[in-house]
Scaffold this motif. Structure first.
Motif, PDB file in Angstrom:
ATOM      1  N   CYS A 103      22.287 -18.705 -13.132  1.00 51.33           N
ATOM      2  CA  CYS A 103      23.640 -18.794 -13.466  1.00 51.33           C
ATOM      3  C   CYS A 103      24.531 -18.841 -12.615  1.00 51.33           C
ATOM      4  O   CYS A 103      24.722 -17.853 -11.741  1.00 51.33           O
ATOM      5  N   ILE A 104      25.411 -19.678 -12.779  1.00 55.65           N
ATOM      6  CA  ILE A 104      26.479 -20.156 -11.665  1.00 55.65           C
ATOM      7  C   ILE A 104      27.913 -19.584 -12.139  1.00 55.65           C
ATOM      8  O   ILE A 104      28.897 -19.556 -11.348  1.00 55.65           O
ATOM      9  N   GLY A 105      27.805 -19.474 -13.645  1.00 54.43           N
ATOM     10  CA  GLY A 105      29.114 -18.777 -14.095  1.00 54.43           C
ATOM     11  C   GLY A 105      28.995 -19.174 -15.620  1.00 54.43           C
ATOM     12  O   GLY A 105      27.773 -19.400 -15.985  1.00 54.43           O
ATOM     13  N   TYR A 106      30.204 -18.987 -16.410  1.00 48.25           N
ATOM     14  CA  TYR A 106      29.981 -18.968 -17.884  1.00 48.25           C
ATOM     15  C   TYR A 106      31.681 -19.000 -18.297  1.00 48.25           C
ATOM     16  O   TYR A 106      32.334 -18.752 -17.577  1.00 48.25           O
ATOM     17  N   THR A 107      31.582 -19.615 -19.488  1.00 47.76           N
ATOM     18  CA  THR A 107      33.011 -19.753 -20.291  1.00 47.76           C
ATOM     19  C   THR A 107      32.913 -18.894 -21.648  1.00 47.76           C
ATOM     20  O   THR A 107      31.710 -19.234 -22.179  1.00 47.76           O
ATOM     21  N   VAL A 108      33.704 -18.293 -21.771  1.00 47.51           N
ATOM     22  CA  VAL A 108      34.058 -17.352 -23.035  1.00 47.51           C
ATOM     23  C   VAL A 108      34.995 -18.002 -23.894  1.00 47.51           C
ATOM     24  O   VAL A 108      35.911 -17.940 -23.362  1.00 47.51           O
ATOM     25  N   TRP A 109      34.384 -18.396 -24.936  1.00 41.00           N
ATOM     26  CA  TRP A 109      35.469 -19.170 -26.015  1.00 41.00           C
ATOM     27  C   TRP A 109      35.556 -18.263 -26.828  1.00 41.00           C
ATOM     28  O   TRP A 109      35.042 -18.137 -27.953  1.00 41.00           O
ATOM     29  N   LEU A 110      36.914 -17.312 -26.427  1.00 37.63           N
ATOM     30  CA  LEU A 110      37.316 -16.520 -27.569  1.00 37.63           C
ATOM     31  C   LEU A 110      37.399 -16.918 -28.847  1.00 37.63           C
ATOM     32  O   LEU A 110      36.978 -16.386 -30.077  1.00 37.63           O
ATOM     33  N   ALA A 111      38.514 -18.123 -29.124  1.00 31.01           N
ATOM     34  CA  ALA A 111      38.877 -18.558 -30.407  1.00 31.01           C
ATOM     35  C   ALA A 111      37.333 -19.275 -30.965  1.00 31.01           C
ATOM     36  O   ALA A 111      37.450 -19.111 -32.200  1.00 31.01           O
ATOM     37  N   GLY A 112      36.514 -19.562 -30.130  1.00 32.75           N
ATOM     38  CA  GLY A 112      35.101 -20.284 -30.801  1.00 32.75           C
ATOM     39  C   GLY A 112      34.114 -19.321 -30.878  1.00 32.75           C
ATOM     40  O   GLY A 112      33.053 -19.534 -31.529  1.00 32.75           O
ATOM     41  N   ARG A 113      34.312 -18.162 -30.274  1.00 28.26           N
ATOM     42  CA  ARG A 113      33.337 -17.058 -30.453  1.00 28.26           C
ATOM     43  C   ARG A 113      32.028 -17.163 -30.124  1.00 28.26           C
ATOM     44  O   ARG A 113      30.848 -17.050 -30.619  1.00 28.26           O
ATOM     45  N   HIS A 114      31.777 -17.763 -28.821  1.00 33.48           N
ATOM     46  CA  HIS A 114      30.818 -18.137 -28.181  1.00 33.48           C
ATOM     47  C   HIS A 114      30.846 -17.939 -26.631  1.00 33.48           C
ATOM     48  O   HIS A 114      32.195 -18.217 -26.319  1.00 33.48           O
ATOM     49  N   VAL A 115      29.841 -17.860 -25.904  1.00 24.47           N
ATOM     50  CA  VAL A 115      29.794 -17.940 -24.534  1.00 24.47           C
ATOM     51  C   VAL A 115      28.954 -19.054 -23.785  1.00 24.47           C
ATOM     52  O   VAL A 115      27.840 -19.154 -24.769  1.00 24.47           O
ATOM     53  N   THR A 116      29.338 -19.834 -23.033  1.00 23.30           N
ATOM     54  CA  THR A 116      28.354 -20.951 -22.623  1.00 23.30           C
ATOM     55  C   THR A 116      27.927 -20.598 -21.134  1.00 23.30           C
ATOM     56  O   THR A 116      29.023 -20.459 -20.288  1.00 23.30           O
ATOM     57  N   TYR A 117      26.887 -20.302 -20.749  1.00 25.92           N
ATOM     58  CA  TYR A 117      26.468 -19.862 -19.407  1.00 25.92           C
ATOM     59  C   TYR A 117      25.808 -21.215 -18.691  1.00 25.92           C
ATOM     60  O   TYR A 117      25.142 -22.178 -19.318  1.00 25.92           O
ATOM     61  N   TYR A 118      26.151 -21.644 -17.626  1.00 27.18           N
ATOM     62  CA  TYR A 118      25.905 -22.753 -16.710  1.00 27.18           C
ATOM     63  C   TYR A 118      24.757 -22.493 -15.505  1.00 27.18           C
ATOM     64  O   TYR A 118      24.876 -21.526 -14.847  1.00 27.18           O
ATOM     65  N   GLY A 119      23.933 -23.804 -15.394  1.00 27.35           N
ATOM     66  CA  GLY A 119      23.235 -23.637 -14.142  1.00 27.35           C
ATOM     67  C   GLY A 119      23.492 -24.504 -13.330  1.00 27.35           C
ATOM     68  O   GLY A 119      24.580 -25.315 -13.239  1.00 27.35           O
ATOM     69  N   ARG A 120      22.831 -24.487 -11.989  1.00 30.03           N
ATOM     70  CA  ARG A 120      23.248 -25.504 -10.943  1.00 30.03           C
ATOM     71  C   ARG A 120      23.190 -26.925 -11.255  1.00 30.03           C
ATOM     72  O   ARG A 120      23.904 -27.759 -10.604  1.00 30.03           O
ATOM     73  N   ARG A 121      22.378 -27.376 -11.976  1.00 28.30           N
ATOM     74  CA  ARG A 121      22.322 -28.976 -12.441  1.00 28.30           C
ATOM     75  C   ARG A 121      22.854 -29.143 -13.982  1.00 28.30           C
ATOM     76  O   ARG A 121      22.246 -30.064 -14.427  1.00 28.30           O
ATOM     77  N   GLY A 122      23.788 -28.393 -14.160  1.00 26.00           N
ATOM     78  CA  GLY A 122      24.511 -28.639 -15.571  1.00 26.00           C
ATOM     79  C   GLY A 122      23.746 -28.292 -16.905  1.00 26.00           C
ATOM     80  O   GLY A 122      24.330 -28.532 -17.966  1.00 26.00           O
ATOM     81  N   GLU A 123      22.824 -27.392 -16.317  1.00 26.01           N
ATOM     82  CA  GLU A 123      22.036 -26.631 -17.620  1.00 26.01           C
ATOM     83  C   GLU A 123      23.043 -25.800 -18.520  1.00 26.01           C
ATOM     84  O   GLU A 123      23.929 -25.276 -17.759  1.00 26.01           O
ATOM     85  N   SER A 124      22.869 -25.602 -19.671  1.00 25.83           N
ATOM     86  CA  SER A 124      23.704 -24.621 -20.337  1.00 25.83           C
ATOM     87  C   SER A 124      22.821 -23.975 -21.363  1.00 25.83           C
ATOM     88  O   SER A 124      21.866 -24.487 -21.978  1.00 25.83           O
ATOM     89  N   HIS A 125      23.287 -22.762 -21.671  1.00 24.25           N
ATOM     90  CA  HIS A 125      23.004 -21.894 -22.801  1.00 24.25           C
ATOM     91  C   HIS A 125      24.079 -21.333 -23.578  1.00 24.25           C
ATOM     92  O   HIS A 125      24.907 -20.865 -22.843  1.00 24.25           O
ATOM     93  N   VAL A 126      24.141 -21.413 -24.921  1.00 21.40           N
ATOM     94  CA  VAL A 126      25.256 -21.011 -25.628  1.00 21.40           C
ATOM     95  C   VAL A 126      24.740 -19.718 -26.335  1.00 21.40           C
ATOM     96  O   VAL A 126      23.530 -19.687 -26.924  1.00 21.40           O
ATOM     97  N   GLU A 127      25.548 -18.746 -26.197  1.00 20.52           N
ATOM     98  CA  GLU A 127      25.085 -17.488 -26.994  1.00 20.52           C
ATOM     99  C   GLU A 127      26.536 -17.208 -28.016  1.00 20.52           C
ATOM    100  O   GLU A 127      27.679 -17.236 -27.430  1.00 20.52           O
ATOM    101  N   ARG A 128      26.211 -17.160 -29.218  1.00 23.36           N
ATOM    102  CA  ARG A 128      27.090 -16.718 -30.213  1.00 23.36           C
ATOM    103  C   ARG A 128      27.696 -15.320 -30.529  1.00 23.36           C
ATOM    104  O   ARG A 128      26.776 -14.614 -30.033  1.00 23.36           O
ATOM    105  N   PHE A 129      28.864 -15.151 -30.531  1.00 20.15           N
ATOM    106  CA  PHE A 129      29.231 -13.653 -30.722  1.00 20.15           C
ATOM    107  C   PHE A 129      28.431 -13.098 -31.741  1.00 20.15           C
ATOM    108  O   PHE A 129      28.423 -13.716 -33.024  1.00 20.15           O
ATOM    109  N   PRO A 130      28.004 -11.837 -31.833  1.00 20.16           N
ATOM    110  CA  PRO A 130      27.246 -11.328 -32.960  1.00 20.16           C
ATOM    111  C   PRO A 130      28.392 -10.793 -34.077  1.00 20.16           C
ATOM    112  O   PRO A 130      29.581 -10.518 -33.409  1.00 20.16           O
TER     113      PRO A 130
END
Length: 131
Positions: A103-130
């Protein structure tokens, strides 16, 4: 950006970095301060906080001396997230685990209630807030 908002963001960044506050506490405080989202970039060692009016604030992001993995492992990132949600993994350890998982970093979308994690090649993984 007013002084109170700046102070809240700086306190949250410090408490997170120290591992003295958990993610839910940070989210609540930042939402109350009017923060819309924030982006943590392990490579530049900065976290940028965004407000709805376009104001931003960059804060240094201390990262462990852990190389970022070459391959993005969403399963390992998810395991670190779950550990954090259970209170077993504080932010300093979360950074180490997620970096090792590519993981190279992530964005926390407070208003959208989720976090997007990023990889070196543009991969992403989204985690919704519980709920």
């Amino acid at each position: 950006m007013d002084t109170q908002t700046r102070d809240t963001i700086e306190r949250c960044a410090q408490a997170s970095s120290d591992g003295t506050a958990h993610f839910g506490e940070i989210v609540q405080a930042l939402l109350a301060a009017g923060v819309e989202s924030y982006h943590a970039d392990y490579r530049s060692r900065l976290t940028t906080y965004y407000l709805p009016d376009g104001a931003t604030l960059d804060i240094a992001l201390p990262v462990p001396d852990t190389p970022i993995g070459q391959q993005f492992d969403a399963t390992a990132v998810q395991a670190a997230v779950r550990g954090s949600q259970r209170g077993e993994v504080k932010y300093p350890e979360f950074k180490r685990l997620s970096m090792a998982a590519g993981c190279i970093g992530y964005t926390v979308w407070l208003a959208g209630r989720h976090v997007t994690y990023y990889g070196r090649r543009g991969e992403s993984h989204v985690e919704r807030f519980p709920d």
